[in-house]
Scaffold this active site. Structure first.
Site, PDB file in Angstrom:
ATOM      1  N   ARG A 224     -26.760   6.384   6.093  1.00 49.65           N
ATOM      2  CA  ARG A 224     -28.003   6.086   6.794  1.00 49.65           C
ATOM      3  C   ARG A 224     -28.801   7.374   6.890  1.00 49.65           C
ATOM      4  O   ARG A 224     -28.226   8.455   7.077  1.00 49.65           O
ATOM      5  CB  ARG A 224     -27.724   5.567   8.215  1.00 49.65           C
ATOM      6  CG  ARG A 224     -27.163   4.142   8.298  1.00 49.65           C
ATOM      7  CD  ARG A 224     -28.194   3.093   7.893  1.00 49.65           C
ATOM      8  NE  ARG A 224     -27.697   1.737   8.040  1.00 49.65           N
ATOM      9  CZ  ARG A 224     -27.131   1.013   7.058  1.00 49.65           C
ATOM     10  NH1 ARG A 224     -27.005   1.532   5.846  1.00 49.65           N
ATOM     11  NH2 ARG A 224     -26.723  -0.219   7.287  1.00 49.65           N
ATOM     12  N   HIS A 272     -32.566   2.392  -1.090  1.00 48.40           N
ATOM     13  CA  HIS A 272     -31.484   1.713  -0.350  1.00 48.40           C
ATOM     14  C   HIS A 272     -30.831   0.618  -1.207  1.00 48.40           C
ATOM     15  O   HIS A 272     -30.798  -0.560  -0.824  1.00 48.40           O
ATOM     16  CB  HIS A 272     -32.015   1.119   0.968  1.00 48.40           C
ATOM     17  CG  HIS A 272     -30.928   0.896   1.984  1.00 48.40           C
ATOM     18  ND1 HIS A 272     -31.089   1.136   3.328  1.00 48.40           N
ATOM     19  CD2 HIS A 272     -29.653   0.464   1.847  1.00 48.40           C
ATOM     20  CE1 HIS A 272     -29.970   0.837   3.968  1.00 48.40           C
ATOM     21  NE2 HIS A 272     -29.074   0.419   3.077  1.00 48.40           N
TER      22      HIS A 272
HETATM   23  P1  NAP Z   1     -16.307   1.589   7.997  1.00 49.43           P
HETATM   24  O1  NAP Z   1     -15.233   0.871   7.288  1.00 49.43           O
HETATM   25  O2  NAP Z   1     -16.573   1.267   9.431  1.00 49.43           O
HETATM   26  O3  NAP Z   1     -15.997   3.150   7.854  1.00 49.43           O
HETATM   27  C1  NAP Z   1     -16.667   4.114   8.581  1.00 49.43           C
HETATM   28  C2  NAP Z   1     -15.939   5.441   8.418  1.00 49.43           C
HETATM   29  O4  NAP Z   1     -16.706   6.461   9.081  1.00 49.43           O
HETATM   30  C3  NAP Z   1     -14.557   5.437   9.059  1.00 49.43           C
HETATM   31  O5  NAP Z   1     -13.667   6.187   8.299  1.00 49.43           O
HETATM   32  C4  NAP Z   1     -14.820   6.146  10.399  1.00 49.43           C
HETATM   33  O6  NAP Z   1     -13.685   6.797  10.931  1.00 49.43           O
HETATM   34  C5  NAP Z   1     -15.860   7.149   9.971  1.00 49.43           C
HETATM   35  N1  NAP Z   1     -16.592   7.656  11.129  1.00 49.43           N
HETATM   36  C6  NAP Z   1     -17.236   6.951  12.082  1.00 49.43           C
HETATM   37  N2  NAP Z   1     -17.762   7.785  12.993  1.00 49.43           N
HETATM   38  C7  NAP Z   1     -17.419   9.035  12.602  1.00 49.43           C
HETATM   39  C8  NAP Z   1     -17.640  10.322  13.153  1.00 49.43           C
HETATM   40  N3  NAP Z   1     -18.328  10.486  14.284  1.00 49.43           N
HETATM   41  N4  NAP Z   1     -17.133  11.383  12.505  1.00 49.43           N
HETATM   42  C9  NAP Z   1     -16.414  11.212  11.360  1.00 49.43           C
HETATM   43  N5  NAP Z   1     -16.172  10.026  10.782  1.00 49.43           N
HETATM   44  C10 NAP Z   1     -16.678   8.947  11.416  1.00 49.43           C
HETATM   45  O7  NAP Z   1     -17.693   1.421   7.236  1.00 49.43           O
HETATM   46  P2  NAP Z   1     -17.945   1.139   5.691  1.00 49.43           P
HETATM   47  O8  NAP Z   1     -17.874  -0.311   5.411  1.00 49.43           O
HETATM   48  O9  NAP Z   1     -17.104   2.063   4.893  1.00 49.43           O
HETATM   49  O10 NAP Z   1     -19.486   1.556   5.587  1.00 49.43           O
HETATM   50  C11 NAP Z   1     -19.892   2.866   5.930  1.00 49.43           C
HETATM   51  C12 NAP Z   1     -21.403   2.925   6.086  1.00 49.43           C
HETATM   52  O11 NAP Z   1     -22.013   2.874   4.798  1.00 49.43           O
HETATM   53  C13 NAP Z   1     -22.035   1.749   6.823  1.00 49.43           C
HETATM   54  O12 NAP Z   1     -21.957   1.934   8.216  1.00 49.43           O
HETATM   55  C14 NAP Z   1     -23.461   1.778   6.328  1.00 49.43           C
HETATM   56  O13 NAP Z   1     -24.260   2.576   7.173  1.00 49.43           O
HETATM   57  C15 NAP Z   1     -23.361   2.452   4.964  1.00 49.43           C
HETATM   58  N6  NAP Z   1     -23.684   1.520   3.853  1.00 49.43           N
HETATM   59  C16 NAP Z   1     -24.753   1.814   3.080  1.00 49.43           C
HETATM   60  C17 NAP Z   1     -25.061   0.980   2.014  1.00 49.43           C
HETATM   61  C18 NAP Z   1     -26.215   1.311   1.109  1.00 49.43           C
HETATM   62  O14 NAP Z   1     -26.594   0.501   0.274  1.00 49.43           O
HETATM   63  N7  NAP Z   1     -26.778   2.479   1.193  1.00 49.43           N
HETATM   64  C19 NAP Z   1     -24.279  -0.151   1.751  1.00 49.43           C
HETATM   65  C20 NAP Z   1     -23.197  -0.401   2.578  1.00 49.43           C
HETATM   66  C21 NAP Z   1     -22.905   0.447   3.624  1.00 49.43           C
HETATM   67  P3  NAP Z   1     -12.371   5.953  11.356  1.00 49.43           P
HETATM   68  O15 NAP Z   1     -11.743   5.534  10.045  1.00 49.43           O
HETATM   69  O16 NAP Z   1     -11.573   6.923  12.083  1.00 49.43           O
HETATM   70  O17 NAP Z   1     -12.868   4.781  12.156  1.00 49.43           O
HETATM   71  C1  GLV Z   2     -26.348  -1.605   3.703  1.00 46.82           C
HETATM   72  O1  GLV Z   2     -26.943  -0.612   3.959  1.00 46.82           O
HETATM   73  C2  GLV Z   2     -25.263  -2.104   4.480  1.00 46.82           C
HETATM   74  O2  GLV Z   2     -25.023  -1.565   5.566  1.00 46.82           O
HETATM   75  O3  GLV Z   2     -24.622  -3.069   4.031  1.00 46.82           O
END
Ligand code: NAP
Ligand code: GLV
Length: 309
Positions: A224, A272
């Site tokens: 983000r 995005h």
């Molecule tokens: P997720 O499974 O919730 O993983 C989040 C990771 O971030 C976890 O490892 C978490 O730690 C870590 N984290 C959270 N807060 C933190 C902090 N303060 N310091 C260090 N690490 C921290 O989420 P995900 O499904 O992998 O997705 C991650 C993010 O990608 C989403 O929230 C979204 O914003 C972004 N995203 C972007 C797109 C795009 O098209 N650009 C698409 C999809 C997602 P823990 O493992 O310890 O909980």
């Molecule tokens: C995209 O940014 C998502 O969070 O799935």
């Protein structure tokens, strides 16, 4: 009859979600939301339109049409006790791996530098980096970050990752607060941001933290825009402290036309799209979770509002 509402502003996405969920849950009524629609038992939404929550008297869960939920948690009408379930991978990890690999290869094979040379009509050979010279750091080792980290490790890159809680992943040097962010960042030649936007991560990558990266590092932000302080990134790119950055996400989207990122020679941008929601794949996950909830079973992907993700 179970009612499922798709509160999605884009007609095409709304229709694809409706078609896929109707096929998977034939006994349910699945409809796109419109003002005055009957209350639903479950809803799928990226960001519900104004008026959506006012009519929901029996909503049992809201499924995010994305992995991130920061925008949903900021919705002014979001009921405080409504369970929110986010998408977990649902075809996004593969896309993230492709996107990040593409950006790393551009750095490794000096494509960004060759493009600059081409603009100056200069014929010059540059030394490519070997994989072992290119440590990749993944900030956020969740559903997506872990798969990105594993993919780079499988290709022979040195990989390190940082998460909130301690992790152990084969081939990945795992860091958390016990080691400190500085120790992690100092070893990242390419830093991939894949953590959610929360009160803890907002503005985390400021001038000081970006300064902990090695000279000439490259930033890939696919998480983000709010994780990175724009002015600090611009200053680091202007000075050459950072070789550059690939940005897929921005503090304001669409990015305003006057924003300096648009024309910056060291910044690459996409709108995005690094990992888009695939309604047909995602509907399979949502349908399975609705069935589990209807049987009274717990589901994964439940958002912890205190943590913010
Ligand atoms: P997720 O499974 O919730 O993983 C989040 C990771 O971030 C976890 O490892 C978490 O730690 C870590 N984290 C959270 N807060 C933190 C902090 N303060 N310091 C260090 N690490 C921290 O989420 P995900 O499904 O992998 O997705 C991650 C993010 O990608 C989403 O929230 C979204 O914003 C972004 N995203 C972007 C797109 C795009 O098209 N650009 C698409 C999809 C997602 P823990 O493992 O310890 O909980
Ligand atoms: C995209 O940014 C998502 O969070 O799935």
């Amino acid at each position: 009859m179970l009612r499922i509402s798709i509160a999605h502003p884009e007609a095409e996405a709304r229709e694809r979600w409706c078609a896929a969920l109707s096929q998977l849950l034939p006994a349910a009524s699945v409809e796109g939301w419109r003002p005055g629609a009957e209350p639903a038992d479950y809803a799928v939404s990226w960001y519900p339109e104004p008026g959506f929550f006012g009519g929901q008297t029996r909503l049992r869960a809201l499924f995010s049409a994305g992995a991130g939920v920061d925008h949903l948690l900021r919705h002014p009408d979001l009921p405080s006790a409504l369970p929110i379930v986010r998408l977990e991978d649902a075809g996004m990890a593969e896309q993230m791996v492709e996107y990040c690999l593409h950006e790393v290869l551009r750095v490794q094979r000096r494509v960004n530098d060759y493009e600059a040379l081409q603009r100056e009509r200069r014929w010059e050979e540059l030394r490519s980096l070997r994989r072992e010279e290119l440590p990749i750091g993944v900030f956020g080792l969740g559903v997506l970050g872990e798969q990105v980290a594993r993919a780079f490790a499988a290709l022979g890159y040195p990989v390190r990752g940082f998460s909130r809680s301690p992790k152990a992943i084969d081939g990945v040097e795992c860091f958390d607060d016990r080691h400190g962010l500085r120790a992690f960042l100092e070893g990242c030649r390419v830093l991939v941001l894949l953590a959610p936007l929360t009160p803890d991560t907002r503005d985390l990558f400021d001038a000081e933290r970006l300064g902990w990266l090695p000279q000439g590092a490259w930033l890939v932000n696919v998480a983000r825009g709010g994780l990175v302080v724009d002015e600090a990134l611009l200053a680091a790119a202007d000075s050459g402290r950072l070789a550059g950055a690939t940005l897929d996400v921005f503090r304001e989207e669409p990015l305003p036309a006057a924003h300096p990122f648009w024309g910056h020679p060291r910044i690459r941008m996409t709108p995005h799209v690094s990992a888009v929601t695939l309604p047909e794949v995602s509907a399979r996950q949502v349908a399975a979770k609705i069935e589990a909830l209807e049987r009274g079973e717990p589901v994964s992907g439940l958002v912890d509002r205190r943590r913010g993700y």
